[in-house]
Scaffold this active site. Structure first.
Site, PDB file in Angstrom:
ATOM      1  N   GLU A 219    -156.757 -23.911  46.215  1.00 44.70           N
ATOM      2  CA  GLU A 219    -156.941 -23.080  47.381  1.00 44.70           C
ATOM      3  C   GLU A 219    -157.773 -24.032  48.455  1.00 44.70           C
ATOM      4  O   GLU A 219    -158.025 -23.951  49.112  1.00 44.70           O
ATOM      5  CB  GLU A 219    -158.125 -22.369  47.094  1.00 44.70           C
ATOM      6  CG  GLU A 219    -158.357 -20.898  48.111  1.00 44.70           C
ATOM      7  CD  GLU A 219    -159.586 -20.156  47.582  1.00 44.70           C
ATOM      8  OE1 GLU A 219    -159.983 -19.501  48.677  1.00 44.70           O
ATOM      9  OE2 GLU A 219    -160.061 -20.196  45.589  1.00 44.70           O
ATOM     10  N   ASP A 220    -158.747 -25.142  47.749  1.00 41.66           N
ATOM     11  CA  ASP A 220    -160.084 -25.957  47.869  1.00 41.66           C
ATOM     12  C   ASP A 220    -159.293 -27.446  48.708  1.00 41.66           C
ATOM     13  O   ASP A 220    -160.585 -27.707  49.101  1.00 41.66           O
ATOM     14  CB  ASP A 220    -161.308 -25.674  47.437  1.00 41.66           C
ATOM     15  CG  ASP A 220    -161.672 -24.336  47.488  1.00 41.66           C
ATOM     16  OD1 ASP A 220    -161.438 -23.474  48.049  1.00 41.66           O
ATOM     17  OD2 ASP A 220    -162.572 -24.226  46.566  1.00 41.66           O
TER      18      ASP A 220
ATOM     19  N   ASP B 107    -165.690 -18.178  35.423  1.00 38.04           N
ATOM     20  CA  ASP B 107    -166.070 -18.378  36.923  1.00 38.04           C
ATOM     21  C   ASP B 107    -167.600 -17.223  37.827  1.00 38.04           C
ATOM     22  O   ASP B 107    -168.248 -18.360  38.678  1.00 38.04           O
ATOM     23  CB  ASP B 107    -164.074 -18.709  37.743  1.00 38.04           C
ATOM     24  CG  ASP B 107    -164.926 -18.272  39.689  1.00 38.04           C
ATOM     25  OD1 ASP B 107    -164.471 -19.443  39.967  1.00 38.04           O
ATOM     26  OD2 ASP B 107    -164.460 -17.538  40.631  1.00 38.04           O
TER      27      ASP B 107
ATOM     28  N   ASP C 257    -190.012   0.065  20.901  1.00 36.90           N
ATOM     29  CA  ASP C 257    -189.848   0.126  19.419  1.00 36.90           C
ATOM     30  C   ASP C 257    -189.328   0.170  18.739  1.00 36.90           C
ATOM     31  O   ASP C 257    -189.399   0.192  17.969  1.00 36.90           O
ATOM     32  CB  ASP C 257    -191.083   1.326  19.620  1.00 36.90           C
ATOM     33  CG  ASP C 257    -192.881   0.515  20.005  1.00 36.90           C
ATOM     34  OD1 ASP C 257    -192.824  -0.628  19.901  1.00 36.90           O
ATOM     35  OD2 ASP C 257    -193.692   1.095  20.557  1.00 36.90           O
TER      36      ASP C 257
END
Length: 751
Positions: A102-103, A163, A283
């Protein structure tokens, strides 16, 4: 880099929770990653991890995270999370490469050629859809793709969760508005998915990170309250652990006893949702006992119950009946030392690993057994809900509706019920017998007409509880189908979609039949050559001309009123004449003179009148065998009434006498008549269901029904339906009369 406002907000958050917004640790290098993978998969293919890291580092060269770090730190951190969950080399390699397609300019085909189909499929499954924008439906479309990919291979979702987890750890470096949006999405989608997969390690951290972003001041306050009470709590905790250790020594059982850590978001949820005070929550001491075998689990449970009094209703055996995500453990709550409540979980080491890592542990075991090789296939039977989600996402066309269904499906609590043969069926909370029927099989759901729960007859809208034994009764009528009313109480997405789908199909089939009958009726009325027109493919050609996919779609359009019968006949006859010029054109008159008028399905002949509209009066609903008269209305043709109808008697004056015409019965096989009946019975549970079942079994098409109950517990029900002949009506009345508690049933002849 972040804007000034973002920096201010980010620094504020980092001060509150410094562990959340730290930069990537330098220990997370590729050597450490391989060491982690080797610990779980000593015979794994580590070369593929080294190659994937080299490619990812090269492709992301020059790219920076918003924190200012090199981009490669992100895929490396995601891969490290998966390695710690126990996943194998191919999944870790896919995590390193998950953003490259994608990048960067790295094509999926190149990745496939270099790393093989399995790694490429995983990378493709987690590729984000940032370029796809559909307004409100954009998020739903993204989640839809994720779920579809998940159903092919569960590791796709594990990479996606890892991711999101690493991104969440660095939310302090993004604008606060974006961080808040992502945190909300994480709480609604990703944390519940992690829980559904049984990965508590990821689920808990995602919830706490999102909580810190959305409510930083509350997060800090709860953390401060916990810090103030820790010393006293630790002292009491050590006392409880020592006493349980003593029991283990007496039983000669080796085990580990530890206090359970408190999750901040869980404390917040109990304070807000359940309205409890902080002291009451914090508690409450939590203890976890980890032993070697299932037998040891039950032995320790017996010793603890002998030492301290258990609270009634607080014991859960998830070993014998595991949760939906394969979680197993014994849960009990006891009154411990000094009268304080103590929650205890008892499990084996294997169960503990399953509880922390869920389906990831399942994958690690499978890869070990296969020598590092994995099978790319649908989810195993023990995780069948994955395939189930894939089914209903395919049935839900609207992205927004799908997202709503997903949020409900992955966040809803479940009930577990049994079939009569002992099979366990998981259903959403508050599910009904109808949900159960559709979970067993779609056809059983469609034909359901009654149900028993634990041996007792119950209404179909009853809410089921865990442990119920459910039995449903189905109709033998081949035309039986679901009721629209069921949509008001079913809880499962599967049942809702199947019911809607049935009615969509049913309406289409009905429209097709109506269209066919309308065309045939018009052809007979206009004396057109029926055989000649129907013997050719003329209707198929006309369907193509009008841009319908086939003849059935054309018939449906006619039946629904989208296309007029007359225009279809004109096109058909013109087409036939053009293809067969020897026989000449076919005349299609606008209307045809008839010797005696009759309505196609009314079964009435009007003497001495040309083609005229005929309708049966709704006030007295005449049927063949009744004495009838015709009355010419203004603009609506001839209205046919029973001779004793009160409305006809009111019109019998001299002024209206010339408007009466002679009519007679001439029913055909196509004739349909409207009938009203009244059922009188002693009121009892299931009465209406029994009456409608009998009517349905006699192929009665109910048009309307009214039901009332008097103070004396007498049930009066009136039904309006269609039928073909009077003999059929007699059979229906006799069948209804035989229903238990019915003491009278008769035809109503006046409104």
């Amino acid at each position: 880099m972040a804007e000034p406002q973002s920096s201010s907000q980010g620094s504020s958050l980092r001060r509150l929770v410094p562990r959340i917004f730290s930069r990537a640790s330098r220990i997370n290098d590729v050597d450490n990653l391989i060491r982690t993978v080797r610990a779980n998969h000593p015979r794994g293919d580590f070369a593929v991890i080294e190659r994937a890291y080299a490619v990812a580092k090269q492709k992301h060269e020059g790219q920076k995270r918003q924190s200012g770090e090199p981009y490669i730190t992100h895929p490396l951190a995601v891969a490290q999370i998966l390695a710690e969950l126990g996943l194998g080399p191919r999944a870790v390699a896919a995590a390193l490469l998950h953003d490259t397609v994608e990048d960067t300019g790295y094509a999926l085909s190149e990745l496939t050629a270099e790393f093989g189909d399995e790694v490429a499929m995983l990378v493709d499954g987690v590729t984000k859809l940032d370029k796809v924008k559909y307004g409100e439906s954009a998020q739903a479309e993204t989640v839809r793709k994720m779920i579809v990919a998940m159903s092919k291979d569960i590791r796709v979702l594990l990479i996606k969760l890892a991711d999101r987890l690493h991104n969440a750890r660095t939310w302090g470096f993004v604008p606060p508005e974006k961080a808040a949006k992502k945190a909300k999405e994480t709480l609604e989608i990703y944390a519940p998915l992690a829980n559904r997969l049984g990965i508590q390690a990821i689920k808990s951290e995602l919830e706490d990170l999102s909580f810190a972003v959305l409510h930083p001041k509350i997060y800090n306050e709860i953390q401060s309250l916990i810090a103030q009470r820790t010393p006293q709590r630790e002292k009491y905790l050590n006392q409880v652990v020592e006493e349980i250790d003593e029991d283990l020594r007496d039983l000669r059982i080796r085990g580990t006893v530890v206090g359970r850590p408190k999750q901040l978001y869980s404390v917040y949820q109990k304070m807000v949702v359940r309205g409890r005070e902080f002291d009451d929550i914090y508690d409450l001491i939590g203890i976890r006992v980890i032993v070697a075998s299932v037998r040891d689990c039950y032995a320790v449970l017996g010793a603890i119950h002998a030492r301290w009094t258990p609270l009634p209703g607080r014991f859960k055996d998830y070993i014998a009946t595991p949760k939906f995500n394969l979680y197993q453990s014994l849960h009990t709550t006891v009154i411990g030392p000094a009268g304080r409540t103590v929650e205890i979980q008892i499990r084996t080491q294997e169960m503990h690993h399953q509880a922390e890592y869920g389906v990831a542990a399942h994958w690690m075991y499978k890869e070990r057994m296969n020598g590092g090789k994995t099978e790319v296939r649908a989810a195993d039977a023990d995780m069948a809900w994955l395939a189930h989600i894939s089914d209903w996402q395919a049935e839900t066309a609207d992205p927004g509706e799908f997202l709503d269904s997903l949020r409900f499906e992955i966040g809803a609590k479940e009930v577990y019920v049994f079939t009569p043969k002992g099979r366990v069926i998981g259903l959403p909370a508050d599910a009904s017998p109808v949900d159960f029927a559709y979970a067993v099989h779609t056809e059983i759901g469609h034909r359901t007409m009654g149900a028993k729960v634990n041996g007792r007859l119950v209404p179909l809208e009853s809410e089921l509880k865990s442990g119920d034994v459910v039995e449903v009764f189905t109709s033998k009528n081949p035309d039986a189908g679901p009721s629209q009313d069921w949509l008001g109480f079913v809880k499962s997405t599967r049942a809702r979609n199947k019911i809607r789908g049935w009615f969509t199909k049913e309406r289409r089939e009905e429209a097709i039949e109506q269209g066919k009958e309308a065309i045939a009726r018009a052809m007979r009325r206009q004396n057109l050559p029926l055989q000649r027109l129907m013997s050719q493919d003329s209707f198929a050609e006309v369907a193509r001309q009008l841009r319908y996919e086939d003849v059935s779609a054309l018939y449906a359009a006619v039946g629904e009123g989208h296309v007029s019968t007359q225009s279809v006949l004109e096109k058909v006859t013109a087409l036939v004449a053009a293809n067969d010029p020897a026989t000449g054109p076919i005349d299609v008159p606008g209307h045809t003179q008839a010797r005696e008028s009759r309505s196609g399905d009314s079964g009435i002949l009007v003497r001495g009148a040309s083609d005229i509209l005929v309708k049966l009066a709704k006030c007295c609903t005449p049927v063949p065998g009744d004495q009838i008269v015709g009355f010419v209305t203004r603009g609506s043709g001839v209205s046919v009434h029973r001779a004793d109808c009160v409305n006809i008697k009111a019109l019998s004056g001299d002024a209206e006498q010339e408007r009466f015409v002679d009519v007679s019965w001439a029913p055909t096989t196509k004739s349909v008549f409207r009938v009203q009946i009244q059922v009188e019975a002693l009121d009892r549970s299931g009465l209406l269901s029994d009456v409608t079942r009998v009517l349905s079994e006699h192929h009665v098409n109910i048009l309307s029904a009214t039901v009332s109950t008097t103070d004396e517990r007498l049930a009066l029900s009136r039904f309006v339906f269609e039928m073909g002949d009077a003999v059929h009506l007699d059979r229906v009345l006799n069948a209804v009369r035989r229903i238990d508690a019915v003491y009278d049933v008769y035809r109503v002849t006046s409104s």
